[in-house]
Scaffold this active site. Structure first.
Site, short mmCIF file in Angstrom:
data_model
loop_
_atom_site.label_atom_id
_atom_site.label_comp_id
_atom_site.label_asym_id
_atom_site.label_seq_id
_atom_site.Cartn_x
_atom_site.Cartn_y
_atom_site.Cartn_z
N TYR A 78 27.23 -52.53 2.67
CA TYR A 78 27.00 -53.96 2.86
C TYR A 78 26.61 -54.16 4.32
O TYR A 78 26.95 -53.38 5.21
CB TYR A 78 28.19 -54.84 2.45
N ASN A 112 24.10 -59.70 11.44
CA ASN A 112 25.35 -58.95 11.29
C ASN A 112 25.15 -57.45 11.13
O ASN A 112 25.99 -56.67 11.58
CB ASN A 112 26.18 -59.51 10.14
N TYR A 148 21.95 -58.50 -4.84
CA TYR A 148 21.20 -58.74 -3.60
C TYR A 148 19.79 -58.15 -3.61
O TYR A 148 19.07 -58.28 -2.62
CB TYR A 148 21.99 -58.19 -2.40
N HIS A 194 17.48 -60.90 2.92
CA HIS A 194 18.27 -60.00 3.77
C HIS A 194 17.99 -58.53 3.44
O HIS A 194 18.36 -57.65 4.21
CB HIS A 194 19.75 -60.30 3.58
N ASN A 246 27.29 -56.07 6.91
CA ASN A 246 28.19 -56.20 8.06
C ASN A 246 28.79 -54.89 8.54
O ASN A 246 29.36 -54.84 9.62
CB ASN A 246 29.32 -57.18 7.73
#
Length: 186
Positions: A61, A107, A14, A19, A63
């Protein structure tokens, strides 16, 4: 103390995706201040303390970001919270600020709202909308977007430097809000 959080997802998979704008901006700030992050297993996050600020990059992460934020917030007994995050409802190159309010479907913010409340400062960095939200936010910027992305990230970093010196969110908001994308000269 103020907890300044950059949101993103851990692992190389990522790195530098849309994001991870919060991670990238915080990394740039910490590097410019000639500081470095250290991993805190207690908070499951990378931390850096500077003056009366704690910089935090949750490693849970996106979320579950609220878990790291709540842990650090309670441990350090911070008075203010500022979250740096991507916003797909804003065009690429736009930087805006917000005090409290909804999570806009983000999120990471949902997790923070659930565990900490929604009363915190936000530095929102536009990443534009794409086809398929998940695929878009987890994708890297296209080569032709890089100059505008870099300029917006630099602008956001400068806003944070101003906030660190001034401790004045409203002044930062008034001085650094970009309602339209930055103009990039080629």
């Amino acid at each position: 103390m103020t907890l300044l959080v950059g949101l993103g997802n851990p692992t190389l998979r990522y790195a530098h995706t849309r994001h991870n704008a919060g991670f990238d901006i915080l990394d740039s700030l910490v590097s410019e201040l000639d500081l470095s992050f250290t991993f805190s297993p207690k908070h499951n996050a990378f931390l850096c303390v500077y003056k009366d600020f704690i910089f935090l990059k949750p490693q849970t992460y996106m979320n579950l970001s609220g878990e790291s934020v709540l842990s650090a917030k309670n441990f350090y007994k911070t008075k203010e919270l500022l979250i740096v995050h991507d916003d797909l409802d804003l065009p690429l190159g736009v930087v805006r600020f917000k005090n409290g309010g909804g999570n806009g479907g983000h999120n990471g913010l949902k997790s923070i709202d659930l565990l900490c409340s929604n009363s915190y400062y936000r530095l929102r960095v536009g990443i534009s909308k794409g086809i398929g939200v998940i695929e878009h936010v987890l994708s890297k910027f296209h080569k032709n977007e890089e100059p505008l992305k870099n300029a917006a990230f630099e602008h956001a970093k400068n806003a944070l430097k101003f906030f660190i010196e001034s401790h004045d969110f409203n002044a930062m908001q008034n001085r650094f809000t970009l309602k339209k994308p930055l103009k990039i000269e080629s």
